[in-house]
Design a protein around this motif. Sequence first.
Motif, PDB file in Angstrom:
ATOM      1  N   GLN A 271       0.823  -1.206   0.000  1.00 56.83           N
ATOM      2  CA  GLN A 271       0.000   0.000   0.000  1.00 56.83           C
ATOM      3  C   GLN A 271       0.856   1.255   0.000  1.00 56.83           C
ATOM      4  OE1 GLN A 271      -2.856  -0.548   3.202  1.00 56.83           O
ATOM      5  NE2 GLN A 271      -4.057  -1.988   1.972  1.00 56.83           N
TER       6      GLN A 271
ATOM      7  N   TRP B  71      -1.820  -0.389  -7.506  1.00 64.17           N
ATOM      8  CA  TRP B  71      -2.559   0.343  -6.471  1.00 64.17           C
ATOM      9  C   TRP B  71      -3.907  -0.329  -6.188  1.00 64.17           C
ATOM     10  CZ3 TRP B  71      -7.305   2.789  -6.428  1.00 64.17           C
ATOM     11  CH2 TRP B  71      -7.557   3.604  -5.309  1.00 64.17           C
ATOM     12  N   ARG B  72      -4.617  -0.745  -7.245  1.00 62.90           N
ATOM     13  CA  ARG B  72      -5.919  -1.386  -7.051  1.00 62.90           C
ATOM     14  C   ARG B  72      -5.774  -2.663  -6.232  1.00 62.90           C
ATOM     15  NH1 ARG B  72      -8.266  -3.541 -11.033  1.00 62.90           N
ATOM     16  NH2 ARG B  72      -6.697  -3.321 -12.654  1.00 62.90           N
TER      17      ARG B  72
ATOM     18  N   GLN C 280      -5.098  -2.243  -2.440  1.00 57.79           N
ATOM     19  CA  GLN C 280      -6.200  -1.880  -1.541  1.00 57.79           C
ATOM     20  C   GLN C 280      -6.747  -3.093  -0.802  1.00 57.79           C
ATOM     21  OE1 GLN C 280      -6.397   1.455  -1.227  1.00 57.79           O
ATOM     22  NE2 GLN C 280      -4.777   1.159  -2.753  1.00 57.79           N
TER      23      GLN C 280
END
Length: 396
Positions: free
Chosen positions: A334, A366-367, A370
Amino acid sequence: MRHGVAMREGIVDFADTAEESELRSELRSLLDEHVPEAYLGAFTHNENDLAVAQNFCKVLAQRRLLALAWPEEFGGRAGNSGELTVLREEMWARHEPRGAQYMGVNWIGPAIMRFGTPAQQELHLPPISAGEVIWCQGFSEPDSGSDLASLKTAARPVKGGWEVNGQKVWTSYATMAEWIFLLARTSNTGPKQQGITVFLVPMSRPGIEVRPIPAMLGPHHLNEVFLSGVQVTEADVLGTVGQGWQVVREALAFERVGIARYARCERLLNEAPDALGDRWARLPGALKHRWVKALVHTRQARLLAHRVVERHDTGVVDPRDSAAYRIAVTRLDQEVGEVLMDVIGSDAVGTDDETDLFSRAVEDHWRYAQASTVASGSIEMQRVLLSRALLGEAAR
């Protein structure tokens, strides 16, 4: 101490040995030849990406690289832990082109090797090492996610075995899997960790229904699995009836250290200056400072991963080690995602420019980041596990 790790003037040296360096070069050549530069993973809306992964697994299997560390009789090449770590790093750095196969190779296969009967090993291990079968894991439930031991899916004794009823959720690859590594409760007596049994069940068995869950992670990743009157037998049991928790603890220890997330983080961070070109020089100093810190953290995560692998080499499969690694590497995921999203800037997010491979790779990372602190056991549960272990040691 694992092959490739040596003490030099009081410093632990994790540099590749000659054999590991040769393997790394071989893997990179295969990746360059068989995996397109624009590949961002097997589970996109482009069906060609899944085909790339499936074909690449066959390429690896032909060279006994897919299950590199497995014994030769099961389709591996008896590679050591250093070579296995190289494989994991190179695969994850290139968006895991083994697709769903890594699950079977990384922990389901080893669990079957350790706890399975000869018949189960003969049935399951050759297809896994050949990249011919996809597995999913029937663990989490609507009310039993991180607290896996509270699962309610029940296996009721019937003539010839058990009847399984219940629901699983967040089951990756269930729409495409041929087999499920299924946890069910066979007894309600004693502590909740007792009375759980692992079953190896074909997804084609009557009573199994899969419903996809749309998500930002892409197709095949998240599904519900409903089990209604599913018949299982003694031959489907992995290990001992009621002792599935031991199987799961060891399997998850392998899973959590088997994903070299730090390798992708380091590759993306290192690519940033060249990818941005002249824009890199104009970035604020504070952002570059964050970039440097993140790069340092990737090296720390790598060292921690190698330490856990080294302990596994000595026969120590300690879930506490894996918990500590998972806490570090998911936080790193993250951190790197946030830093790199700030580096590329908002204008690059959601770009339609197919040539801007770096921005697309950053957004993809990044996705996925999460979800990294909740997938495969939330970071909070990893902290609880680690804290309990440390407090227990302090009390002794």
